[in-house]
Design a protein around this motif. Sequence first.
Motif, PDB file in Angstrom:
ATOM      1  N   CYS A 116     -33.592  -0.947  -8.750  1.00  0.00           N
ATOM      2  CA  CYS A 116     -32.500  -0.345  -7.845  1.00  0.00           C
ATOM      3  C   CYS A 116     -32.784   1.163  -8.169  1.00  0.00           C
ATOM      4  CB  CYS A 116     -31.156  -0.907  -7.894  1.00  0.00           C
ATOM      5  SG  CYS A 116     -30.204  -0.341  -6.953  1.00  0.00           S
ATOM      6  N   ARG A 117     -31.686   1.609  -8.725  1.00  0.00           N
ATOM      7  CA  ARG A 117     -31.753   3.203  -9.007  1.00  0.00           C
ATOM      8  C   ARG A 117     -33.134   3.613  -9.858  1.00  0.00           C
ATOM      9  NH1 ARG A 117     -28.629   7.654 -11.700  1.00  0.00           N
ATOM     10  NH2 ARG A 117     -29.794   8.165 -13.706  1.00  0.00           N
ATOM     11  N   GLY A 118     -33.574   2.579 -10.470  1.00  0.00           N
ATOM     12  CA  GLY A 118     -34.654   2.666 -11.411  1.00  0.00           C
ATOM     13  C   GLY A 118     -35.800   2.932 -10.470  1.00  0.00           C
ATOM     14  N   LEU A 119     -36.010   2.400  -9.346  1.00  0.00           N
ATOM     15  CA  LEU A 119     -36.858   2.662  -8.407  1.00  0.00           C
ATOM     16  C   LEU A 119     -36.844   3.970  -7.966  1.00  0.00           C
ATOM     17  CD1 LEU A 119     -38.440   0.791  -5.395  1.00  0.00           C
ATOM     18  CD2 LEU A 119     -37.350   3.042  -4.841  1.00  0.00           C
ATOM     19  N   GLN A 120     -35.703   4.533  -7.649  1.00  0.00           N
ATOM     20  CA  GLN A 120     -35.430   5.918  -7.155  1.00  0.00           C
ATOM     21  C   GLN A 120     -35.887   6.896  -8.432  1.00  0.00           C
ATOM     22  OE1 GLN A 120     -31.591   5.851  -5.662  1.00  0.00           O
ATOM     23  NE2 GLN A 120     -31.932   4.072  -4.281  1.00  0.00           N
ATOM     24  N   ILE A 121     -35.552   6.544  -9.474  1.00  0.00           N
ATOM     25  CA  ILE A 121     -36.044   7.464 -10.453  1.00  0.00           C
ATOM     26  C   ILE A 121     -37.318   7.660 -10.634  1.00  0.00           C
ATOM     27  CG2 ILE A 121     -36.113   7.563 -13.095  1.00  0.00           C
ATOM     28  CD1 ILE A 121     -33.546   8.612 -12.183  1.00  0.00           C
ATOM     29  N   ILE A 122     -38.157   6.629 -10.441  1.00  0.00           N
ATOM     30  CA  ILE A 122     -39.766   6.698 -10.596  1.00  0.00           C
ATOM     31  C   ILE A 122     -40.056   7.724  -9.619  1.00  0.00           C
ATOM     32  CG2 ILE A 122     -41.597   5.386 -10.036  1.00  0.00           C
ATOM     33  CD1 ILE A 122     -40.107   2.702 -11.470  1.00  0.00           C
ATOM     34  N   ASN A 123     -39.490   7.403  -8.173  1.00  0.00           N
ATOM     35  CA  ASN A 123     -39.954   8.272  -7.105  1.00  0.00           C
ATOM     36  C   ASN A 123     -39.678   9.686  -7.419  1.00  0.00           C
ATOM     37  OD1 ASN A 123     -41.107   8.383  -4.515  1.00  0.00           O
ATOM     38  ND2 ASN A 123     -39.081   8.953  -3.764  1.00  0.00           N
ATOM     39  N   VAL A 124     -38.292   9.914  -7.790  1.00  0.00           N
ATOM     40  CA  VAL A 124     -37.969  11.428  -8.078  1.00  0.00           C
ATOM     41  C   VAL A 124     -39.038  12.078  -9.135  1.00  0.00           C
ATOM     42  CG1 VAL A 124     -36.076  12.836  -8.795  1.00  0.00           C
ATOM     43  CG2 VAL A 124     -35.826  11.199  -6.970  1.00  0.00           C
ATOM     44  N   ALA A 125     -39.079  11.216 -10.315  1.00  0.00           N
ATOM     45  CA  ALA A 125     -39.794  11.610 -11.420  1.00  0.00           C
ATOM     46  C   ALA A 125     -41.520  12.052 -11.130  1.00  0.00           C
ATOM     47  CB  ALA A 125     -39.980  10.626 -12.291  1.00  0.00           C
ATOM     48  N   LEU A 126     -41.857  11.618  -9.922  1.00  0.00           N
ATOM     49  CA  LEU A 126     -43.172  11.702  -9.648  1.00  0.00           C
ATOM     50  C   LEU A 126     -43.352  12.542  -8.285  1.00  0.00           C
ATOM     51  CD1 LEU A 126     -44.942   8.473 -10.271  1.00  0.00           C
ATOM     52  CD2 LEU A 126     -44.680  10.124 -11.722  1.00  0.00           C
ATOM     53  N   GLY A 127     -41.855  13.327  -8.137  1.00  0.00           N
ATOM     54  CA  GLY A 127     -42.006  14.380  -6.937  1.00  0.00           C
ATOM     55  C   GLY A 127     -41.584  13.961  -5.707  1.00  0.00           C
ATOM     56  N   GLY A 128     -41.133  12.738  -5.650  1.00  0.00           N
ATOM     57  CA  GLY A 128     -40.431  12.338  -4.152  1.00  0.00           C
ATOM     58  C   GLY A 128     -39.248  12.463  -4.054  1.00  0.00           C
ATOM     59  N   THR A 129     -38.649  12.032  -2.670  1.00  0.00           N
ATOM     60  CA  THR A 129     -37.434  12.799  -2.522  1.00  0.00           C
ATOM     61  C   THR A 129     -36.758  11.279  -1.846  1.00  0.00           C
ATOM     62  OG1 THR A 129     -37.963  12.864  -0.149  1.00  0.00           O
ATOM     63  CG2 THR A 129     -37.936  14.819  -1.691  1.00  0.00           C
ATOM     64  N   ILE A 130     -35.180  11.426  -1.685  1.00  0.00           N
ATOM     65  CA  ILE A 130     -34.440  10.365  -1.580  1.00  0.00           C
ATOM     66  C   ILE A 130     -33.760  10.448  -0.101  1.00  0.00           C
ATOM     67  CG2 ILE A 130     -32.319   9.263  -2.626  1.00  0.00           C
ATOM     68  CD1 ILE A 130     -34.904   8.647  -4.270  1.00  0.00           C
ATOM     69  N   VAL A 131     -33.653   9.365   0.558  1.00  0.00           N
ATOM     70  CA  VAL A 131     -32.736   9.256   1.886  1.00  0.00           C
ATOM     71  C   VAL A 131     -31.260   9.179   1.180  1.00  0.00           C
ATOM     72  CG1 VAL A 131     -32.107   8.100   3.607  1.00  0.00           C
ATOM     73  CG2 VAL A 131     -34.322   8.493   3.211  1.00  0.00           C
ATOM     74  N   GLN A 132     -30.499  10.056   1.334  1.00  0.00           N
ATOM     75  CA  GLN A 132     -29.247  10.033   0.589  1.00  0.00           C
ATOM     76  C   GLN A 132     -28.072   9.006   0.938  1.00  0.00           C
ATOM     77  OE1 GLN A 132     -28.149  14.439   0.838  1.00  0.00           O
ATOM     78  NE2 GLN A 132     -28.565  14.371  -1.450  1.00  0.00           N
ATOM     79  N   HIS A 133     -28.251   8.526   2.190  1.00  0.00           N
ATOM     80  CA  HIS A 133     -27.151   7.648   2.793  1.00  0.00           C
ATOM     81  C   HIS A 133     -27.963   6.987   4.029  1.00  0.00           C
ATOM     82  CE1 HIS A 133     -23.523   5.555   3.203  1.00  0.00           C
ATOM     83  NE2 HIS A 133     -23.446   5.796   4.460  1.00  0.00           N
ATOM     84  N   ILE A 134     -27.947   5.499   3.729  1.00  0.00           N
ATOM     85  CA  ILE A 134     -28.329   4.584   4.885  1.00  0.00           C
ATOM     86  C   ILE A 134     -27.190   3.929   5.483  1.00  0.00           C
ATOM     87  CG2 ILE A 134     -30.717   4.072   3.963  1.00  0.00           C
ATOM     88  CD1 ILE A 134     -29.888   1.686   2.698  1.00  0.00           C
ATOM     89  N   GLU A 135     -27.499   3.600   6.722  1.00  0.00           N
ATOM     90  CA  GLU A 135     -26.425   2.889   7.656  1.00  0.00           C
ATOM     91  C   GLU A 135     -25.944   1.632   7.065  1.00  0.00           C
ATOM     92  OE1 GLU A 135     -24.555   4.157  10.085  1.00  0.00           O
ATOM     93  OE2 GLU A 135     -25.880   6.113   9.574  1.00  0.00           O
TER      94      GLU A 135
END
Length: 249
Positions: A116-135
């Motif tokens: 969950c958040r751990g996937l997003q941490i991986i993405n951000v750590a490697l320079g990715g970005t986040i969709v802040q809110h999904i419907e």
Amino acid sequence: MAPRIAVVEVTRHRPDRPAYHAKVQLLNAAAADAAEHGGWSVSRLAAADRTPAELLAATDDCDAILIMGGEDIDPRFYGGGTGYPGETRHFAVADAGQIALVRRALDRATPLLGICRGLQIINVALGGTIVQHIEEGLHRNVDVPIDQILREHAVRLLPGSSLRRSLGQAGISVQSAHHQSVDRLGAGLVPAGVAPDGLVEAVEHESAPITGVQWHPEAPDSPAEQLPLLLAALQSQLAEARVADPLAA
């Protein structure tokens, strides 16, 4: 000697959100228990309780890392703004520590799984970005007690992905409860699973043993074999690394 895994959660203290905290702790404990039953020696750590340097030191001798779910990542780490719908409290120290764990895992080829958040941490750590809110809809139940927030949906695991090989099937049922998702993928990451609405639900690194799943395989209603298979994949990755570099064993 049993291989060592660090189960790294966000925080052990949420006095302002007791119901949410109880739910998160239940999931974290389930993950730690599954790792123990899978033959791992488990260290359970809260990233918010240590500086990033202290967290790195505490996990230095671990053979694998499991980064758990929790609150939104502080937008400063991916160039986003605040004030978005559904924004939660941020734990910037935990974010920085977990990001440091991912980057070290990449450098050392340490097997790492993010949930969950751990996937997003991986993405951000490697320079990715986040969709802040999904419907609202597919990825969580809304306007329900926290114990009912997890929602079941399908995920298609992509051909050629390590995740598809690990779980042994092309389509799976998952339990998820997220209001954010990956946007731009970080360097070296590729999609490994997608939801029916097209959202990326799993990622893996193209060369390092780093995998992230947006769902909760540790949830009580998840298929019983899911988390054990994911943990077994970490052990397989560890064995492959030791064959490739016997001095690292």
